[in-house]
Design a protein around this motif. Structure first.
Motif, mmCIF file in Angstrom:
data_model
loop_
_atom_site.group_PDB
_atom_site.id
_atom_site.type_symbol
_atom_site.label_atom_id
_atom_site.label_comp_id
_atom_site.label_asym_id
_atom_site.label_seq_id
_atom_site.Cartn_x
_atom_site.Cartn_y
_atom_site.Cartn_z
ATOM 1 N N LEU A 49 0.247 -0.442 0.131
ATOM 2 C CA LEU A 49 -0.327 0.100 -0.045
ATOM 3 C C LEU A 49 1.385 1.070 0.119
ATOM 4 C CD1 LEU A 49 -2.675 0.911 0.342
ATOM 5 C CD2 LEU A 49 -2.690 1.353 2.589
ATOM 6 N N CYS A 50 1.756 0.889 0.896
ATOM 7 C CA CYS A 50 3.398 2.032 0.686
ATOM 8 C C CYS A 50 3.197 2.997 -0.542
ATOM 9 C CB CYS A 50 3.990 2.146 1.854
ATOM 10 S SG CYS A 50 2.481 2.392 3.605
ATOM 11 N N ASN A 51 3.875 1.180 -1.059
ATOM 12 C CA ASN A 51 4.594 1.720 -2.249
ATOM 13 C C ASN A 51 3.800 2.442 -3.546
ATOM 14 O OD1 ASN A 51 6.935 1.388 -1.295
ATOM 15 N ND2 ASN A 51 6.828 -0.875 -1.342
ATOM 16 N N THR A 61 2.378 6.639 9.326
ATOM 17 C CA THR A 61 1.256 7.037 9.197
ATOM 18 C C THR A 61 0.431 6.203 8.285
ATOM 19 O OG1 THR A 61 2.930 8.765 7.819
ATOM 20 C CG2 THR A 61 0.380 8.715 7.470
ATOM 21 N N VAL A 62 0.221 5.413 7.526
ATOM 22 C CA VAL A 62 -1.402 4.316 7.923
ATOM 23 C C VAL A 62 -0.993 4.146 9.003
ATOM 24 C CG1 VAL A 62 -1.939 2.746 6.167
ATOM 25 C CG2 VAL A 62 -0.054 4.014 5.349
ATOM 26 N N TYR A 63 -0.512 3.270 9.909
ATOM 27 C CA TYR A 63 -1.232 2.881 10.854
ATOM 28 C C TYR A 63 -2.381 4.122 11.500
ATOM 29 C CZ TYR A 63 1.465 -1.719 11.424
ATOM 30 O OH TYR A 63 2.358 -2.644 10.425
ATOM 31 N N GLY A 64 -1.899 5.447 11.490
ATOM 32 C CA GLY A 64 -2.358 6.085 12.196
ATOM 33 C C GLY A 64 -3.374 6.500 10.903
ATOM 34 N N ASN A 76 -6.387 -9.439 9.233
ATOM 35 C CA ASN A 76 -6.127 -10.749 8.908
ATOM 36 C C ASN A 76 -5.187 -10.830 10.077
ATOM 37 O OD1 ASN A 76 -5.721 -13.358 7.737
ATOM 38 N ND2 ASN A 76 -4.003 -12.331 5.798
ATOM 39 N N GLY A 77 -5.507 -11.926 11.145
ATOM 40 C CA GLY A 77 -5.124 -11.977 11.946
ATOM 41 C C GLY A 77 -4.299 -10.722 12.932
ATOM 42 N N LYS A 78 -3.430 -10.793 13.614
ATOM 43 C CA LYS A 78 -2.324 -9.645 13.128
ATOM 44 C C LYS A 78 -2.269 -8.632 12.652
ATOM 45 C CE LYS A 78 -1.222 -11.399 17.816
ATOM 46 N NZ LYS A 78 0.008 -11.867 18.976
ATOM 47 N N SER A 79 -1.998 -9.188 11.383
ATOM 48 C CA SER A 79 -2.059 -7.268 9.956
ATOM 49 C C SER A 79 -2.995 -7.028 9.677
ATOM 50 C CB SER A 79 -0.973 -8.778 9.394
ATOM 51 O OG SER A 79 -1.682 -9.274 8.640
ATOM 52 N N ILE A 80 -3.098 -6.104 9.265
ATOM 53 C CA ILE A 80 -3.631 -5.138 8.364
ATOM 54 C C ILE A 80 -3.478 -5.600 6.978
ATOM 55 C CG2 ILE A 80 -4.618 -3.778 9.976
ATOM 56 C CD1 ILE A 80 -2.946 -2.060 8.796
ATOM 57 N N ILE A 81 -4.248 -5.713 5.683
ATOM 58 C CA ILE A 81 -4.417 -5.765 4.553
ATOM 59 C C ILE A 81 -5.306 -4.895 3.790
ATOM 60 C CG2 ILE A 81 -3.825 -7.730 3.860
ATOM 61 C CD1 ILE A 81 -6.652 -9.371 4.026
#
Length: 119
Positions: A49-51, A61-64, A76-81
């Motif tokens: 996503l950042c790319n 920034t995206v986490y914010g 998706n579990g502990k990760s975000i997609i």
């Protein structure tokens, strides 16, 4: 196509050729459409996503954005997609208005407000 003069007797052969070419075009068009649908529903990891985003934001920034629910995301579990089609829609909605667009909205608002008050 060649420059031969077409006769009435050659019409069935020409119609068959045209139908075969149309069928080939239809198959190619269907293949292109299915490729576009697959690409639109692609999934991005955080780094993907950042790319992909035009300003290439930092991961923090995206986490914010996700914690503020500013950007569409999925867990998706502990990760975000992220789904590409949802990100594209989000980018289109967050585009900035031009000065003329803002003036037009203000004029419409003032005209609408004065009509309600009976002016």
């Amino acid at each position: 196509m060649n420059n031969d003069v077409l006769s009435f007797d050659a019409m069935p052969q020409m119609v068959a050729t045209i139908l075969k070419k149309l069928e080939t075009l239809e198959h190619k068009f269907d293949a292109l459409q299915s490729n576009n649908n697959v690409e639109a529903d692609a999934w991005f990891s955080l780094q993907d996503l950042c790319n992909y985003l035009p300003n290439h934001p930092a991961e923090q920034t995206v986490y914010g954005w996700t914690s503020n629910r500013t950007i569409p995301y999925h867990k998706n579990g502990k990760s975000i997609i992220f789904r590409k089609s949802e990100i594209d829609n989000w980018l289109m909605q967050t585009s900035r208005k031009s000065v003329n667009d803002i003036y037009d909205e203000a004029r419409a608002y003032v005209a609408n407000s004065s009509m309600r008050r009976g002016m």
